[in-house]
Design a protein around this motif. Structure first.
Motif, PDB file in Angstrom:
ATOM      1  N   ILE A 151      -6.340   5.512   1.153  1.00 11.67           N
ATOM      2  CA  ILE A 151      -5.109   4.762   0.949  1.00 11.67           C
ATOM      3  C   ILE A 151      -5.198   4.097  -0.418  1.00 11.67           C
ATOM      4  O   ILE A 151      -6.296   3.836  -0.931  1.00 11.67           O
ATOM      5  CB  ILE A 151      -4.923   3.711   2.068  1.00 11.67           C
ATOM      6  N   ARG A 189       1.160   3.513   2.116  1.00 16.30           N
ATOM      7  CA  ARG A 189       1.758   3.868   3.405  1.00 16.30           C
ATOM      8  C   ARG A 189       3.042   3.087   3.666  1.00 16.30           C
ATOM      9  O   ARG A 189       3.606   3.140   4.757  1.00 16.30           O
ATOM     10  CB  ARG A 189       0.760   3.627   4.532  1.00 16.30           C
ATOM     11  N   HIS A 202      -3.894   0.665  -2.409  1.00 20.05           N
ATOM     12  CA  HIS A 202      -3.267  -0.629  -2.143  1.00 20.05           C
ATOM     13  C   HIS A 202      -3.426  -1.537  -3.346  1.00 20.05           C
ATOM     14  O   HIS A 202      -4.179  -1.255  -4.284  1.00 20.05           O
ATOM     15  CB  HIS A 202      -3.843  -1.282  -0.871  1.00 20.05           C
ATOM     16  N   ASP A 251       0.822  -1.211   0.000  1.00 20.96           N
ATOM     17  CA  ASP A 251       0.000   0.000   0.000  1.00 20.96           C
ATOM     18  C   ASP A 251       0.858   1.263   0.000  1.00 20.96           C
ATOM     19  O   ASP A 251       2.089   1.219   0.133  1.00 20.96           O
ATOM     20  CB  ASP A 251      -0.995  -0.007   1.175  1.00 20.96           C
TER      21      ASP A 251
END
Length: 290
Positions: free
Chosen positions: A102, A82, A104, A80
């Motif tokens: 997010i 992050r 992913h 992802d």
């Protein structure tokens, strides 16, 4: 003890995922959701050929809810925006709280793409309340050894706790909004009594096998919603079975959905699309996910 009233079982709808068989269990028919549960897909079981194309879940965004992947067979590689990257194998769970946003991707690890093998997944979307939709995203990868198991009924029932409190076990997943989630294996003749707090909404999904839930027959790939009019679900297997059990308090909030975004208003959906296009959910390149 008051038994919950079973609603009519809903057979999952067959579909094709780039050559991989799958079934949509929720939404299905007139059943749009079991608030806050939004989506349940059953991928496989399938034996993948060597040098297969993997899964068609390249980089894509989410906002406003949590995605849960339960790996029943095979393995899934999560990556992802992050910086989280992890492969979870059979018996494990990937729990991603998208919240404010997010990007992913989910694919098969290289070995499974090259050599082939068994694959079976459950994918569940769980809505977040309006007050939590813009929290920071989070990811938890839970390998099988982290999920506590409780054996009962003289070994004929085995519960694997994923989230929430269960008799003699607590699931290690940490959702923003409280959820009770578990897999239950029952041998033929096995029984399990599931206590569900009111006013939580609850469902049973039969991955395989034949059971009775509060005397309602339930067969392979059928979803059973249960009315929030009691505190107990009695499960009895007529054949060896694997079940997904889920319960959570309803949000009772407006629902606005558009593809990978789940919000409360159309304006919020437009903001989600804008934020994704402006890179506010991060970046994830296709080449990074292989």
């Amino acid at each position: 003890m008051t038994l919950r009233t079973p609603q009519p079982p809903q057979p999952a709808r067959a579909a094709d995922l780039d050559g991989v068989p799958m079934h949509h269990a929720l939404p299905v028919g007139a059943l749009e959701q079991i608030d806050p549960f939004l989506l349940l897909d059953h991928i496989g079981p399938v034996t993948l050929e060597p040098h297969n194309a993997g899964l068609p879940f390249g980089p894509h965004p989410h906002r406003g809810f949590a995605t849960v992947t339960l790996v029943l067979a095979g393995a899934v590689l999560h990556h992802d925006s992050r910086g989280n990257r992890q492969t979870v194998g059979a018996g494990g769970v990937q729990w991603m709280t998208a919240a404010r946003g997010i990007i992913h991707a989910e694919n098969l690890p290289r070995e499974l793409r090259e050599t082939g093998g068994e694959l079976e997944l459950l994918q569940l979307w769980i809505n977040l309340p309006a007050a939590l939709k813009m929290e920071q995203p989070a990811y938890q990868g839970l390998p099988a050894e982290r999920l506590p198991q409780v054996v009962s009924d003289e070994g004929r029932a085995r519960l694997t706790a994923v989230a929430g409190n269960w008799p003699a076990a607590a699931g290690p997943a940490q959702p923003l909004h409280p959820v009770q989630l578990a897999l239950l294996q029952l041998q033929a003749g096995g029984r399990y009594e599931w206590r569900v707090d009111e006013p939580a909404n609850a469902f049973v999904y039969a991955v395989r096998g034949t059971v009775r839930a509060n005397n309602q027959p339930l067969q392979t790939r059928e979803l059973l919603p249960l009315a929030a009019d009691g505190d107990t679900v009695e499960l009895r297997a007529e054949a060896d079975a694997l079940l997904l059990l889920g319960a959570a308090a309803p949000l009772n909030e407006p629902l606005a959905r558009q593809g990978p975004f789940v919000m409360n208003t159309t304006t919020q959906l437009m903001e989600a699309v804008r934020d994704y296009q402006m890179g506010r959910m991060g970046m994830l390149m296709e080449s990074e996910t292989r």
